[in-house]
Each structure stands twice: as C-alpha cells, then as structure tokens.
Design an enzyme around this catalytic site. Structure first.
Site, short mmCIF file in Angstrom:
data_model
loop_
_atom_site.label_atom_id
_atom_site.label_comp_id
_atom_site.label_asym_id
_atom_site.label_seq_id
_atom_site.Cartn_x
_atom_site.Cartn_y
_atom_site.Cartn_z
N GLU A 79 67.35 -11.57 42.73
CA GLU A 79 67.29 -12.28 41.46
C GLU A 79 67.07 -11.30 40.30
OE1 GLU A 79 65.49 -16.48 43.15
OE2 GLU A 79 64.18 -15.23 41.95
N TYR A 123 69.05 -14.25 34.13
CA TYR A 123 69.83 -15.19 34.93
C TYR A 123 71.16 -15.43 34.25
CZ TYR A 123 71.14 -19.34 37.50
OH TYR A 123 71.82 -20.23 38.27
N GLU A 152 74.92 -13.50 50.61
CA GLU A 152 76.23 -13.40 51.24
C GLU A 152 77.08 -12.32 50.58
OE1 GLU A 152 74.50 -16.10 50.30
OE2 GLU A 152 75.49 -17.93 51.03
N CYS A 197 80.07 -17.69 46.59
CA CYS A 197 80.03 -16.98 47.87
C CYS A 197 81.15 -17.44 48.78
CB CYS A 197 78.68 -17.18 48.55
SG CYS A 197 77.37 -16.24 47.74
#
Length: 155
Positions: A58, A62, A69, A109
């Site tokens: 993280e 953001y 993945e 992903c």
C-alpha cells in the site's frame, strides 16, 4: 476440469496446491498494509518447480499501491523471463482475523493474469478463497475474465 471447482476446504486440494497456499501464507508477513490492515499474498508455482511470491504494497498516495498478484507476476517476468506459470494462489488475512480471510482477485489483477496466460500460450490454475469461505480452483485466468480486453481488441 470445468471452469471452476468449489471446495469446502484447502484439504480437498492436491499436495502441490496445499504447499503453495502454505508458501503464500508464510509470505503474508511481508505485506505492507498500514492503511487497510488487509494483508494479501500470492504464490506462483512455475513449470520448473520454483515458487515466486508477492504481497500487497500500500501507499499513502492511494491508489499508488500494488496488489500481491501483480507484484508476484511482475517479479516473475523480471527474474524468470520465459518460464511458464503452472499455478497461482491468493491468500489474505485481515487485522482482526487469526485465520485466512476470503479474497478474490480484483479486475486489474485479472487482466494482468490473463495477459500473462496469453503470453505463455497455456492456461494456469488460479486458487483463492471466495466470500462464502469456500475455496475456488479456476482452470485458467481466462475463466476469471470471460469478456476480456486483449491485444486482438486493438487490431
């Protein structure tokens, strides 16, 4: 195999898949999740028997973080170019949980997983825990994204 097999427990999986879940679970401690407190790990079994792991990372800016993945797949591409993926496992654990938490792959992903599958020219199994706590074994990344966007879409 059908597109998906739903299992009540990882105990119903083959020994290779159980080992991959164990490796992914061990890797959870490497996740950097100070904001969500939701740690995710991926373990990828390569055709030559090597295992590559990745964890979510993280970032306060953001959405500049990265899912487990994609971390694992991009590491694979740079460290083992040309080696095919055989299986990919995703596990997660929330801050308050003592056991694994359900976690399925996000859309970004799934798209990256599909393109890796297309690049290698063969499918690979994807194993993850669904929201109902059961385990899903998908026959391929494509089965997770049936109406996908690909290079062919841009021709």
């Amino acid at each position: 195999m059908k597109d998906f097999v739903v299992l009540n427990s990882p105990d119903e999986l083959d020994s290779e898949s159980k080992e991959l879940i164990e490796k992914a679970e061990q890797s959870l401690s490497h996740a950097y999740a100070p904001y969500s407190q939701f740690r995710v790990s991926t373990a990828i079994l390569l055709e030559d028997g090597k295992i590559v792991t990745g964890t979510n990372q993280e970032n306060a800016a953001y959405p500049d973080g990265m899912c487990a993945e994609r971390v694992a797949l991009f590491a694979l591409a740079s460290q083992f170019p040309g080696v095919k993926v055989k299986k990919l496992v995703v596990v997660a654990k929330s801050k308050s949980s003592k056991t694994l938490s359900p976690a399925t792959c996000c859309g970004s992903c799934r798209q990256v997983m599909l393109e890796f599958e297309q690049r290698q020219g063969s499918p690979y199994e994807v194993i993850m825990q669904s929201q109902d706590g059961k385990w899903v074994k998908a026959a391929s990344a494509k089965s997770l994204l049936p109406f996908s966007f690909s290079k062919v879409s841009m021709d």
